[in-house]
Design a protein around this motif. Sequence first.
Motif, PDB file in Angstrom:
ATOM      1  N   GLY A   1      -5.721  32.890  25.548  1.00 49.16           N
ATOM      2  CA  GLY A   1      -6.788  32.280  24.786  1.00 49.16           C
ATOM      3  C   GLY A   1      -6.925  30.810  25.104  1.00 49.16           C
ATOM      4  O   GLY A   1      -6.059  30.214  25.747  1.00 49.16           O
ATOM      5  N   PHE A   2      -8.014  30.244  24.640  1.00 48.11           N
ATOM      6  CA  PHE A   2      -8.319  28.838  24.863  1.00 48.11           C
ATOM      7  C   PHE A   2      -8.655  28.197  23.530  1.00 48.11           C
ATOM      8  O   PHE A   2      -9.293  28.815  22.684  1.00 48.11           O
ATOM      9  CB  PHE A   2      -9.528  28.703  25.793  1.00 48.11           C
ATOM     10  CG  PHE A   2      -9.273  29.197  27.195  1.00 48.11           C
ATOM     11  CD1 PHE A   2      -8.943  28.302  28.202  1.00 48.11           C
ATOM     12  CD2 PHE A   2      -9.370  30.543  27.507  1.00 48.11           C
ATOM     13  CE1 PHE A   2      -8.713  28.754  29.498  1.00 48.11           C
ATOM     14  CE2 PHE A   2      -9.144  31.008  28.794  1.00 48.11           C
ATOM     15  CZ  PHE A   2      -8.815  30.106  29.800  1.00 48.11           C
ATOM     16  N   PHE A   3      -8.233  26.943  23.355  1.00 51.02           N
ATOM     17  CA  PHE A   3      -8.508  26.209  22.128  1.00 51.02           C
ATOM     18  C   PHE A   3      -9.207  24.899  22.474  1.00 51.02           C
ATOM     19  O   PHE A   3      -9.020  24.362  23.563  1.00 51.02           O
ATOM     20  CB  PHE A   3      -7.209  25.950  21.349  1.00 51.02           C
ATOM     21  CG  PHE A   3      -6.159  25.189  22.118  1.00 51.02           C
ATOM     22  CD1 PHE A   3      -6.117  23.801  22.085  1.00 51.02           C
ATOM     23  CD2 PHE A   3      -5.218  25.868  22.891  1.00 51.02           C
ATOM     24  CE1 PHE A   3      -5.154  23.105  22.804  1.00 51.02           C
ATOM     25  CE2 PHE A   3      -4.258  25.182  23.611  1.00 51.02           C
ATOM     26  CZ  PHE A   3      -4.224  23.791  23.566  1.00 51.02           C
ATOM     27  N   PRO A   4     -10.045  24.390  21.543  1.00 47.96           N
ATOM     28  CA  PRO A   4     -10.756  23.147  21.822  1.00 47.96           C
ATOM     29  C   PRO A   4      -9.809  21.954  21.834  1.00 47.96           C
ATOM     30  O   PRO A   4      -8.925  21.862  20.989  1.00 47.96           O
ATOM     31  CB  PRO A   4     -11.763  23.026  20.675  1.00 47.96           C
ATOM     32  CG  PRO A   4     -11.240  23.883  19.587  1.00 47.96           C
ATOM     33  CD  PRO A   4     -10.392  24.946  20.231  1.00 47.96           C
ATOM     34  N   LYS A   5      -9.990  21.052  22.804  1.00 45.83           N
ATOM     35  CA  LYS A   5      -9.194  19.822  22.831  1.00 45.83           C
ATOM     36  C   LYS A   5      -9.577  18.963  21.631  1.00 45.83           C
ATOM     37  O   LYS A   5     -10.736  18.875  21.267  1.00 45.83           O
ATOM     38  CB  LYS A   5      -9.462  19.035  24.114  1.00 45.83           C
ATOM     39  CG  LYS A   5      -8.865  19.666  25.337  1.00 45.83           C
ATOM     40  CD  LYS A   5      -9.105  18.797  26.562  1.00 45.83           C
ATOM     41  CE  LYS A   5      -8.635  19.510  27.814  1.00 45.83           C
ATOM     42  NZ  LYS A   5      -9.007  18.785  29.030  1.00 45.83           N
ATOM     43  N   LYS A   6      -8.569  18.365  21.019  1.00 46.42           N
ATOM     44  CA  LYS A   6      -8.796  17.493  19.869  1.00 46.42           C
ATOM     45  C   LYS A   6      -8.043  16.189  20.093  1.00 46.42           C
ATOM     46  O   LYS A   6      -6.901  16.216  20.547  1.00 46.42           O
ATOM     47  CB  LYS A   6      -8.312  18.156  18.580  1.00 46.42           C
ATOM     48  CG  LYS A   6      -9.123  19.397  18.243  1.00 46.42           C
ATOM     49  CD  LYS A   6      -8.806  19.913  16.857  1.00 46.42           C
ATOM     50  CE  LYS A   6      -9.693  21.118  16.570  1.00 46.42           C
ATOM     51  NZ  LYS A   6      -9.320  21.811  15.358  1.00 46.42           N
ATOM     52  N   PRO A   7      -8.661  15.060  19.774  1.00 44.46           N
ATOM     53  CA  PRO A   7      -8.038  13.766  20.070  1.00 44.46           C
ATOM     54  C   PRO A   7      -6.705  13.533  19.372  1.00 44.46           C
ATOM     55  O   PRO A   7      -5.849  12.827  19.879  1.00 44.46           O
ATOM     56  CB  PRO A   7      -9.068  12.733  19.601  1.00 44.46           C
ATOM     57  CG  PRO A   7     -10.115  13.482  18.865  1.00 44.46           C
ATOM     58  CD  PRO A   7      -9.975  14.935  19.169  1.00 44.46           C
TER      59      PRO A   7
ATOM     60  N   GLN B   1      -1.666  18.836  24.549  1.00 45.03           N
ATOM     61  CA  GLN B   1      -2.681  19.874  24.771  1.00 45.03           C
ATOM     62  C   GLN B   1      -2.730  20.247  26.255  1.00 45.03           C
ATOM     63  O   GLN B   1      -3.580  19.781  27.000  1.00 45.03           O
ATOM     64  CB  GLN B   1      -4.037  19.374  24.283  1.00 45.03           C
ATOM     65  CG  GLN B   1      -4.026  19.122  22.780  1.00 45.03           C
ATOM     66  CD  GLN B   1      -5.329  18.559  22.290  1.00 45.03           C
ATOM     67  OE1 GLN B   1      -6.310  19.270  22.213  1.00 45.03           O
ATOM     68  NE2 GLN B   1      -5.349  17.291  21.977  1.00 45.03           N
ATOM     69  N   TYR B   2      -1.782  21.075  26.638  1.00 41.71           N
ATOM     70  CA  TYR B   2      -1.648  21.530  28.019  1.00 41.71           C
ATOM     71  C   TYR B   2      -1.542  23.050  27.997  1.00 41.71           C
ATOM     72  O   TYR B   2      -1.281  23.626  26.943  1.00 41.71           O
ATOM     73  CB  TYR B   2      -0.380  20.955  28.661  1.00 41.71           C
ATOM     74  CG  TYR B   2      -0.257  19.467  28.536  1.00 41.71           C
ATOM     75  CD1 TYR B   2      -1.120  18.616  29.236  1.00 41.71           C
ATOM     76  CD2 TYR B   2       0.696  18.902  27.700  1.00 41.71           C
ATOM     77  CE1 TYR B   2      -1.018  17.245  29.108  1.00 41.71           C
ATOM     78  CE2 TYR B   2       0.805  17.529  27.574  1.00 41.71           C
ATOM     79  CZ  TYR B   2      -0.048  16.698  28.277  1.00 41.71           C
ATOM     80  OH  TYR B   2       0.052  15.348  28.150  1.00 41.71           O
TER      81      TYR B   2
END
Length: 133
Positions: free
Chosen positions: A64-70, A75-76
């Motif tokens: 799965g893929f998750f949205p990058k969040k600042p 987040q790798y």
Amino acid sequence: MSKMYSVVHLEMPYDDRERMAKFYQNVFGWQTQMFGEEMGNYVLATTTETDESGPKKPGAINGGFFPKKPDWPAQYPSLVIAVDDIQAAMRQVTDAGGKVLGEPLEIPSVGQYVSFFDTEGNRVSMLQPIPRN
């Protein structure tokens, strides 16, 4: 620990989910299922022929893929390891010098999930799956 636990899922961050889905579909033939805000805009990726009980081919995994969040750490691309008892596994991570990132999250119809840093600073996750028939 005498039992060996398997990698059951892979996870990667995305900036643009439509672009990411198109890339993996075109290059590798993966199928994606996009979830909404209530599931954190997660994108499930099917990488191998799968039925209700999971991948049909031994050793194959989905992801799965998750949205990058600042404000999220590390987040790798990472792996998800299935465990029998997430609380016990969290204690073992800590006892072995790792750092558990928060409390387990209940993923509806999937199980309990939590991320951790290993001793090398890699972010990895664990899942205590809901038992299936």
